[in-house]
Write a protein that holds these residues in place. Structure first.
Motif, PDB file in Angstrom:
ATOM      1  N   THR A 299      36.016 -21.305 -11.858  1.00 60.02           N
ATOM      2  CA  THR A 299      36.211 -22.566 -11.447  1.00 60.02           C
ATOM      3  C   THR A 299      35.131 -22.822 -10.744  1.00 60.02           C
ATOM      4  OG1 THR A 299      37.339 -22.100  -9.458  1.00 60.02           O
ATOM      5  CG2 THR A 299      38.511 -22.439 -11.271  1.00 60.02           C
ATOM      6  N   VAL A 300      35.008 -24.244 -10.212  1.00 59.56           N
ATOM      7  CA  VAL A 300      33.665 -24.499  -9.417  1.00 59.56           C
ATOM      8  C   VAL A 300      33.865 -23.773  -7.921  1.00 59.56           C
ATOM      9  CG1 VAL A 300      32.853 -26.259  -7.775  1.00 59.56           C
ATOM     10  CG2 VAL A 300      33.501 -26.815 -10.244  1.00 59.56           C
ATOM     11  N   GLU A 301      35.083 -23.735  -7.509  1.00 59.57           N
ATOM     12  CA  GLU A 301      35.377 -22.983  -6.120  1.00 59.57           C
ATOM     13  C   GLU A 301      34.922 -21.534  -6.443  1.00 59.57           C
ATOM     14  OE1 GLU A 301      39.240 -23.356  -4.553  1.00 59.57           O
ATOM     15  OE2 GLU A 301      38.288 -24.612  -3.011  1.00 59.57           O
ATOM     16  N   GLU A 302      35.374 -20.992  -7.335  1.00 60.15           N
ATOM     17  CA  GLU A 302      35.004 -19.487  -7.596  1.00 60.15           C
ATOM     18  C   GLU A 302      33.608 -19.125  -7.724  1.00 60.15           C
ATOM     19  OE1 GLU A 302      39.132 -18.167  -9.895  1.00 60.15           O
ATOM     20  OE2 GLU A 302      37.795 -19.003 -11.042  1.00 60.15           O
ATOM     21  N   ASN A 303      32.928 -20.100  -8.478  1.00 59.42           N
ATOM     22  CA  ASN A 303      31.534 -19.988  -8.703  1.00 59.42           C
ATOM     23  C   ASN A 303      30.903 -20.101  -7.150  1.00 59.42           C
ATOM     24  OD1 ASN A 303      29.730 -20.255 -11.661  1.00 59.42           O
ATOM     25  ND2 ASN A 303      31.881 -21.206 -11.528  1.00 59.42           N
ATOM     26  N   LEU A 304      30.979 -20.870  -6.468  1.00 57.53           N
ATOM     27  CA  LEU A 304      30.591 -20.957  -4.864  1.00 57.53           C
ATOM     28  C   LEU A 304      31.097 -19.608  -4.053  1.00 57.53           C
ATOM     29  CD1 LEU A 304      31.175 -24.688  -4.430  1.00 57.53           C
ATOM     30  CD2 LEU A 304      29.320 -23.710  -4.928  1.00 57.53           C
ATOM     31  N   ALA A 305      32.293 -19.220  -4.490  1.00 60.76           N
ATOM     32  CA  ALA A 305      32.702 -18.074  -3.597  1.00 60.76           C
ATOM     33  C   ALA A 305      31.861 -16.872  -3.962  1.00 60.76           C
ATOM     34  CB  ALA A 305      34.209 -17.656  -3.923  1.00 60.76           C
ATOM     35  N   VAL A 306      31.715 -16.586  -5.346  1.00 58.76           N
ATOM     36  CA  VAL A 306      31.075 -15.539  -5.817  1.00 58.76           C
ATOM     37  C   VAL A 306      29.461 -15.408  -5.387  1.00 58.76           C
ATOM     38  CG1 VAL A 306      29.978 -14.303  -7.607  1.00 58.76           C
ATOM     39  CG2 VAL A 306      32.343 -15.026  -7.972  1.00 58.76           C
TER      40      VAL A 306
ATOM     41  N   PRO B 259      24.622 -14.246   1.787  1.00 55.73           N
ATOM     42  CA  PRO B 259      25.200 -14.375   3.306  1.00 55.73           C
ATOM     43  C   PRO B 259      24.342 -15.217   4.013  1.00 55.73           C
ATOM     44  CG  PRO B 259      24.794 -12.257   2.933  1.00 55.73           C
ATOM     45  CD  PRO B 259      24.755 -12.552   1.781  1.00 55.73           C
ATOM     46  N   GLY B 260      23.191 -15.267   3.818  1.00 58.48           N
ATOM     47  CA  GLY B 260      22.253 -15.852   4.466  1.00 58.48           C
ATOM     48  C   GLY B 260      21.929 -14.910   5.978  1.00 58.48           C
ATOM     49  N   ARG B 261      20.972 -15.888   6.496  1.00 59.17           N
ATOM     50  CA  ARG B 261      20.299 -14.967   7.707  1.00 59.17           C
ATOM     51  C   ARG B 261      20.402 -16.119   8.871  1.00 59.17           C
ATOM     52  NH1 ARG B 261      14.577 -13.062   5.776  1.00 59.17           N
ATOM     53  NH2 ARG B 261      14.492 -15.226   5.014  1.00 59.17           N
ATOM     54  N   ASP B 262      20.125 -15.384   9.917  1.00 56.15           N
ATOM     55  CA  ASP B 262      19.712 -16.155  11.268  1.00 56.15           C
ATOM     56  C   ASP B 262      20.981 -17.449  11.535  1.00 56.15           C
ATOM     57  OD1 ASP B 262      17.312 -14.738  11.407  1.00 56.15           O
ATOM     58  OD2 ASP B 262      16.493 -16.327   9.768  1.00 56.15           O
ATOM     59  N   GLY B 263      21.897 -17.212  11.241  1.00 56.68           N
ATOM     60  CA  GLY B 263      22.856 -18.087  11.463  1.00 56.68           C
ATOM     61  C   GLY B 263      22.901 -19.565  10.742  1.00 56.68           C
ATOM     62  N   GLY B 264      21.856 -19.728   9.825  1.00 55.36           N
ATOM     63  CA  GLY B 264      21.694 -21.134   9.377  1.00 55.36           C
ATOM     64  C   GLY B 264      22.081 -21.107   7.965  1.00 55.36           C
ATOM     65  N   ALA B 265      22.890 -20.198   7.453  1.00 57.95           N
ATOM     66  CA  ALA B 265      23.221 -20.228   6.201  1.00 57.95           C
ATOM     67  C   ALA B 265      23.719 -21.461   5.547  1.00 57.95           C
ATOM     68  CB  ALA B 265      23.840 -19.056   5.763  1.00 57.95           C
ATOM     69  N   ILE B 266      23.448 -21.884   4.432  1.00 56.86           N
ATOM     70  CA  ILE B 266      24.022 -22.886   3.606  1.00 56.86           C
ATOM     71  C   ILE B 266      25.393 -22.644   3.135  1.00 56.86           C
ATOM     72  CG2 ILE B 266      23.996 -24.816   1.792  1.00 56.86           C
ATOM     73  CD1 ILE B 266      21.038 -24.710   2.579  1.00 56.86           C
TER      74      ILE B 266
ATOM     75  N   ALA C 264      24.942 -25.739 -10.593  1.00 58.33           N
ATOM     76  CA  ALA C 264      23.774 -24.685 -10.883  1.00 58.33           C
ATOM     77  C   ALA C 264      22.754 -24.789  -9.538  1.00 58.33           C
ATOM     78  CB  ALA C 264      22.955 -24.926 -11.797  1.00 58.33           C
ATOM     79  N   LEU C 265      22.568 -26.364  -9.134  1.00 56.08           N
ATOM     80  CA  LEU C 265      21.617 -26.562  -7.965  1.00 56.08           C
ATOM     81  C   LEU C 265      22.420 -26.119  -6.573  1.00 56.08           C
ATOM     82  CD1 LEU C 265      19.089 -27.801  -6.978  1.00 56.08           C
ATOM     83  CD2 LEU C 265      20.038 -30.011  -6.977  1.00 56.08           C
ATOM     84  N   GLY C 266      23.638 -26.400  -6.804  1.00 54.10           N
ATOM     85  CA  GLY C 266      24.538 -25.965  -5.556  1.00 54.10           C
ATOM     86  C   GLY C 266      24.615 -24.317  -5.121  1.00 54.10           C
ATOM     87  N   LEU C 267      24.669 -23.830  -6.292  1.00 52.08           N
ATOM     88  CA  LEU C 267      24.602 -22.179  -6.385  1.00 52.08           C
ATOM     89  C   LEU C 267      23.185 -21.954  -5.794  1.00 52.08           C
ATOM     90  CD1 LEU C 267      26.594 -21.336  -9.595  1.00 52.08           C
ATOM     91  CD2 LEU C 267      27.241 -21.654  -7.298  1.00 52.08           C
ATOM     92  N   ALA C 268      22.270 -22.424  -6.356  1.00 51.85           N
ATOM     93  CA  ALA C 268      20.804 -22.097  -6.032  1.00 51.85           C
ATOM     94  C   ALA C 268      20.485 -22.046  -4.437  1.00 51.85           C
ATOM     95  CB  ALA C 268      19.762 -22.827  -6.613  1.00 51.85           C
ATOM     96  N   ILE C 269      21.114 -23.191  -3.834  1.00 49.58           N
ATOM     97  CA  ILE C 269      20.714 -23.267  -2.416  1.00 49.58           C
ATOM     98  C   ILE C 269      21.792 -22.790  -1.359  1.00 49.58           C
ATOM     99  CG2 ILE C 269      19.751 -25.450  -2.977  1.00 49.58           C
ATOM    100  CD1 ILE C 269      22.192 -26.893  -1.674  1.00 49.58           C
ATOM    101  N   ILE C 270      22.726 -21.906  -1.746  1.00 45.28           N
ATOM    102  CA  ILE C 270      23.596 -21.378  -1.083  1.00 45.28           C
ATOM    103  C   ILE C 270      23.043 -19.969  -0.118  1.00 45.28           C
ATOM    104  CG2 ILE C 270      25.636 -19.526  -0.950  1.00 45.28           C
ATOM    105  CD1 ILE C 270      27.116 -21.411  -2.710  1.00 45.28           C
ATOM    106  N   GLY C 271      23.291 -19.785   0.977  1.00 44.77           N
ATOM    107  CA  GLY C 271      22.744 -18.928   1.828  1.00 44.77           C
ATOM    108  C   GLY C 271      21.552 -19.386   2.708  1.00 44.77           C
ATOM    109  N   SER C 272      20.433 -18.807   2.323  1.00 47.25           N
ATOM    110  CA  SER C 272      19.176 -19.386   3.408  1.00 47.25           C
ATOM    111  C   SER C 272      17.948 -19.514   2.320  1.00 47.25           C
ATOM    112  CB  SER C 272      18.828 -18.245   4.329  1.00 47.25           C
ATOM    113  OG  SER C 272      19.832 -17.874   5.276  1.00 47.25           O
TER     114      SER C 272
END
Length: 232
Positions: A93-100, A106-113, A145-153
């Protein structure tokens, strides 16, 4: 967060595909990468991400040298690829894609998307968060796909033909979202795109290559004073 590519040469085995490629992209700016089929555009993106080794030259992002790092470490430093053909998990699902993807970035410096922020950026995805990605329209899948690409930092997005298979109105909407993300989040981007007229509406700079070499590099404004079509 500036990406600097300095005299990079790369290819497959002993065969160089691109030679002495140089360009710089500042945060929040989008650079179009144009050229005919086989010119070496995809090779440049693969070289940046570490999928193809660089035989000479340097790649730095935010002051960090990347050209000898493995793919995983380049991703950690902020390079993100939106591959041609929609990089989503169709059986999730969309939600599962985002979770994976969130778990892997996880991102860095506390500024993760976060996944929640992605859903705020794309309300259409929020409405379909329980839908299987593979059952959504092409436009919705590309937005995911674009949303997945910007997750994190993310620091620099590598966008390979994001408009493939989309209707013209969806292309304009997708490009508007790409522009918004780069401007608001201070993320740079390299855009490979065959819909040149649409791409030119959002890019700041243009790099054109022919048989692996740079034949034009300048601002969007400079392209208006140059017959860039002679390079294709």
């Amino acid at each position: 967060m500036t990406l600097v590519v300095d005299r990079v040469t790369s290819g497959y085995g002993d065969r160089s595909v691109v030679a002495e490629i140089s360009f710089t992209i500042e945060p929040g700016r989008i650079m179009a990468l144009f050229g005919h089929n086989g010119a070496g555009k995809s090779t440049i993106l693969k070289s940046l991400l570490g999928l193809i080794p660089v035989s000479s030259g340097t790649i730095t992002l935010d002051g960090h040298n990347l050209e000898r790092l493995p793919v995983t470490e380049r991703v950690e430093h902020g390079l993100r690829l939106l591959p041609e053909g929609r990089g989503v998990f169709p059986e999730l699902t969309v939600e599962e894609n985002l979770a994976v993807v969130s778990a892997a970035n996880p991102g860095r410096d506390g500024g993760a998307i976060t996944a929640s922020q992605v859903l705020e950026l794309f309300p259409a995805l929020a409405e379909r968060r329980q839908a299987l990605a593979g059952n959504m329209s092409g436009g919705q899948q590309q937005m995911l796909a674009l949303g997945l690409a910007i997750i994190g930092s993310p620091r620099c997005l590598l966008l390979e033909e994001p408009s493939v298979g989309l209707q013209p109105d969806l292309v304009e909407h997708l490009f508007a979202q790409i522009s918004r993300i780069c401007r608001e989040l201070g993320v740079s981007a390299i855009l490979i795109e065959h819909k040149i007229a649409s791409a030119m509406k959002i890019v700041d700079d243009v790099l054109i290559i022919n048989t692996g070499e740079v034949v034009f590099y300048g601002s969007n404004e400079e392209t208006r004073r140059t017959d860039i079509w002679k390079f294709f």
